[in-house]
Design a protein around this motif. Structure first.
Motif, mmCIF file in Angstrom:
data_model
loop_
_atom_site.group_PDB
_atom_site.id
_atom_site.type_symbol
_atom_site.label_atom_id
_atom_site.label_comp_id
_atom_site.label_asym_id
_atom_site.label_seq_id
_atom_site.Cartn_x
_atom_site.Cartn_y
_atom_site.Cartn_z
ATOM 1 N N ASP A 8 -74.609 33.615 -33.246
ATOM 2 C CA ASP A 8 -75.337 33.798 -32.001
ATOM 3 C C ASP A 8 -76.453 32.755 -31.910
ATOM 4 O O ASP A 8 -77.454 32.831 -32.621
ATOM 5 N N ASN A 9 -76.249 31.801 -31.034
ATOM 6 C CA ASN A 9 -77.208 30.704 -30.893
ATOM 7 C C ASN A 9 -77.112 30.167 -29.472
ATOM 8 O O ASN A 9 -76.025 29.795 -29.017
ATOM 9 N N ALA A 10 -78.222 30.143 -28.767
ATOM 10 C CA ALA A 10 -78.193 29.728 -27.359
ATOM 11 C C ALA A 10 -79.425 28.915 -27.012
ATOM 12 O O ALA A 10 -80.518 29.160 -27.524
ATOM 13 N N HIS A 29 -71.148 35.383 -31.326
ATOM 14 C CA HIS A 29 -70.205 36.188 -32.097
ATOM 15 C C HIS A 29 -70.493 37.672 -31.896
ATOM 16 O O HIS A 29 -69.657 38.411 -31.391
ATOM 17 N N ASP A 30 -71.675 38.108 -32.281
ATOM 18 C CA ASP A 30 -72.016 39.529 -32.190
ATOM 19 C C ASP A 30 -72.567 39.930 -30.830
ATOM 20 O O ASP A 30 -72.478 41.097 -30.445
ATOM 21 N N ALA A 48 -64.528 26.405 -27.315
ATOM 22 C CA ALA A 48 -63.798 26.866 -28.498
ATOM 23 C C ALA A 48 -63.848 28.386 -28.536
ATOM 24 O O ALA A 48 -64.742 29.014 -27.953
ATOM 25 N N GLY A 49 -62.878 28.992 -29.220
ATOM 26 C CA GLY A 49 -62.823 30.440 -29.287
ATOM 27 C C GLY A 49 -62.369 31.035 -27.972
ATOM 28 O O GLY A 49 -61.666 30.391 -27.181
ATOM 29 N N ALA A 50 -62.781 32.266 -27.697
ATOM 30 C CA ALA A 50 -62.387 32.936 -26.460
ATOM 31 C C ALA A 50 -63.370 34.050 -26.131
ATOM 32 O O ALA A 50 -63.885 34.734 -27.030
ATOM 33 N N GLU A 51 -63.628 34.206 -24.855
ATOM 34 C CA GLU A 51 -64.536 35.245 -24.349
ATOM 35 C C GLU A 51 -63.744 36.222 -23.496
ATOM 36 O O GLU A 51 -62.856 35.832 -22.737
ATOM 37 N N ASP A 83 -61.895 37.240 -33.230
ATOM 38 C CA ASP A 83 -62.823 37.468 -34.337
ATOM 39 C C ASP A 83 -63.863 36.363 -34.475
ATOM 40 O O ASP A 83 -65.012 36.616 -34.862
ATOM 41 N N GLU A 84 -63.489 35.122 -34.174
ATOM 42 C CA GLU A 84 -64.409 34.001 -34.372
ATOM 43 C C GLU A 84 -65.542 33.968 -33.361
ATOM 44 O O GLU A 84 -66.582 33.373 -33.605
ATOM 45 N N GLY A 85 -65.339 34.550 -32.186
ATOM 46 C CA GLY A 85 -66.316 34.460 -31.112
ATOM 47 C C GLY A 85 -65.972 33.326 -30.158
ATOM 48 O O GLY A 85 -64.808 32.939 -30.029
ATOM 49 N N TRP A 86 -66.981 32.780 -29.499
ATOM 50 C CA TRP A 86 -66.703 31.686 -28.559
ATOM 51 C C TRP A 86 -67.905 30.751 -28.434
ATOM 52 O O TRP A 86 -69.037 31.126 -28.710
ATOM 53 N N ARG A 87 -67.611 29.514 -28.041
ATOM 54 C CA ARG A 87 -68.634 28.511 -27.771
ATOM 55 C C ARG A 87 -68.402 27.973 -26.372
ATOM 56 O O ARG A 87 -67.251 27.684 -25.999
ATOM 57 N N TYR A 88 -69.479 27.833 -25.587
ATOM 58 C CA TYR A 88 -69.290 27.343 -24.232
ATOM 59 C C TYR A 88 -70.537 26.651 -23.703
ATOM 60 O O TYR A 88 -71.603 26.695 -24.297
#
Length: 275
Positions: A8-10, A29-30, A48-51, A83-88
Motif C-alpha cells: 500500500d503506497n500512494a 494490496h490490503d 500491473a496486477g488487477a483491481e 493476491d498480488e494486488g494492483w498498481r495504477y
C-alpha cells in the motif's frame, strides 16, 4: 516463480499543465476503497496486477493494460482482484476541462461526455494514458507532457465518449432527495437526526432513508461524510491544519476524519496534504 506482492503506497500530486486536476501514482494490496465518488472524471490505467470494483450495480475486474473510467459523481469501490494486488496511475480530470476538450475536438458544442460502465480494454489507449501520466509526473519536458496528455484524453473521448441518456423530468421522489441533500449539506458541522431529515420531506425515517439510499447509492450519513471529505480538500490544499479541517468538516475528532479520509483516498490527510 513467485509473483511480486504490491504494498500500500500512494502519492497524490498536481501539475500546472492541468489546473484543478489531481493525479495519483499508487499500488495497493490490503487497502479497500469504501463506496465513494469523485467530482471529476476518474481515468485510471492499470499497469500491473488487477483491481475489482463495484460500479452502477455490477462488479468489474480491471486487469493490467485496461482503463476503467468512472464518471463524475458515480459511487464505486475498489480492492485487489488477485493476491498480488494492483498498481495504477489515475488522472482525476475536472469536468469543465473534459467538456471543453470534447467541444474542441468536435469543433462544435457538445453535451457533457459520458462513458459506459464496462472496463475499456484498448492497449493503445492504455499506453497513451500511461505515457502522458509519466511525462506529467516527471515534469522534464512540459511541451511533450502537455502534448501527450491532450493526445491521450482526446483519444479516449473520440473512441469511447458518449452522450448521457436523456434525464427524465424530476419526480416527487427526486424532489424529496434534493431536499434531503440540502439538509445534509447545509451545515456540515451541525448534528442532524434522521427524523429531522424525514420530517423535511414528509416521510417516516425508514422510508426517507430507503428512498435516499436507493437514489444515491449511499445511506444519508455515508453520503454526508463523502461531502465532508470532498469539501475538506480545498482547506487541506491551502495548508490548514488537519485537526482544524476535521473540526470544521463535522468529524468528531482528527482520528475519525483520518480514518474516513484514508478509506476514500488511500492515504491519510496529512500525507495527501504534504504531497
Amino acid at each position: 516463480m513467485t509473483s511480486t506482492r504490491f504494498r500500500d503506497n500512494a502519492r497524490y500530486w498536481r501539475t500546472p499543465l492541468l489546473p484543478g486536476a489531481d493525479l495519483l501514482t499508487a499500488e495497493y494490496h490490503d487497502h479497500e476503497f469504501t463506496p465513494h465518488w469523485h467530482d471529476a472524471y476518474t481515468i485510471p490505467v492499470i499497469e500491473a496486477g488487477a483491481e475489482t470494483y463495484r460500479y452502477q450495480g455490477s462488479h468489474y475486474v480491471a486487469e493490467a493494460g485496461s482503463v476503467p473510467v468512472i464518471n463524475p459523481g458515480e459511487v464505486h469501490t475498489g480492492s485487489r482482484a488477485i493476491d498480488e494486488g494492483w498498481r495504477y496511475r489515475v488522472l482525476y480530470a475536472p469536468v469543465d476541462f473534459i467538456h471543453a476538450l470534447a467541444e474542441d475536438v468536435a469543433g462544435r458544442a457538445q453535451a457533457l461526455p459520458w462513458f459506459d460502465a464496462d472496463v475499456i480494454r484498448d492497449p493503445d489507449l492504455a499506453v497513451r494514458l500511461a505515457r502522458a501520466h509519466r511525462l506529467l509526473e516527471s515534469n522534464d519536458d512540459p511541451l511533450a507532457a502537455e502534448t501527450a496528455m491532450l493526445d491521450a484524453l482526446s483519444t479516449l473521448l473520440v473512441r469511447y465518449g458518449r452522450t448521457r441518456a436523456d434525464i427524465p423530468p424530476p419526480t416527487a421522489a427526486d424532489t424529496r432527495v434534493a431536499t434531503m441533500k440540502e439538509q445534509l449539506t447545509g451545515d456540515l458541522a451541525a448534528p442532524l437526526k434522521l427524523v429531522e431529515l424525514a420530517d423535511a420531506v414528509g416521510l417516516s425515517p425508514f422510508h426517507a432513508a430507503r428512498l435516499f439510499t436507493r437514489a444515491t447509492g449511499l445511506p444519508p450519513h455515508a453520503w454526508r461524510n463523502q461531502i465532508r471529505l470532498q469539501r475538506s480538500l480545498a482547506p487541506l490544499r491551502a495548508g490548514a491544519l488537519v485537526a482544524d479541517v476535521a473540526a470544521a468538516s463535522g468529524f468528531t475528532d482528527q482520528s475519525h476524519f483520518t480514518r474516513h479520509f484514508r478509506r476514500m483516498f488511500g492515504v491519510p490527510p496529512g500525507r495527501w496534504q504534504s504531497s
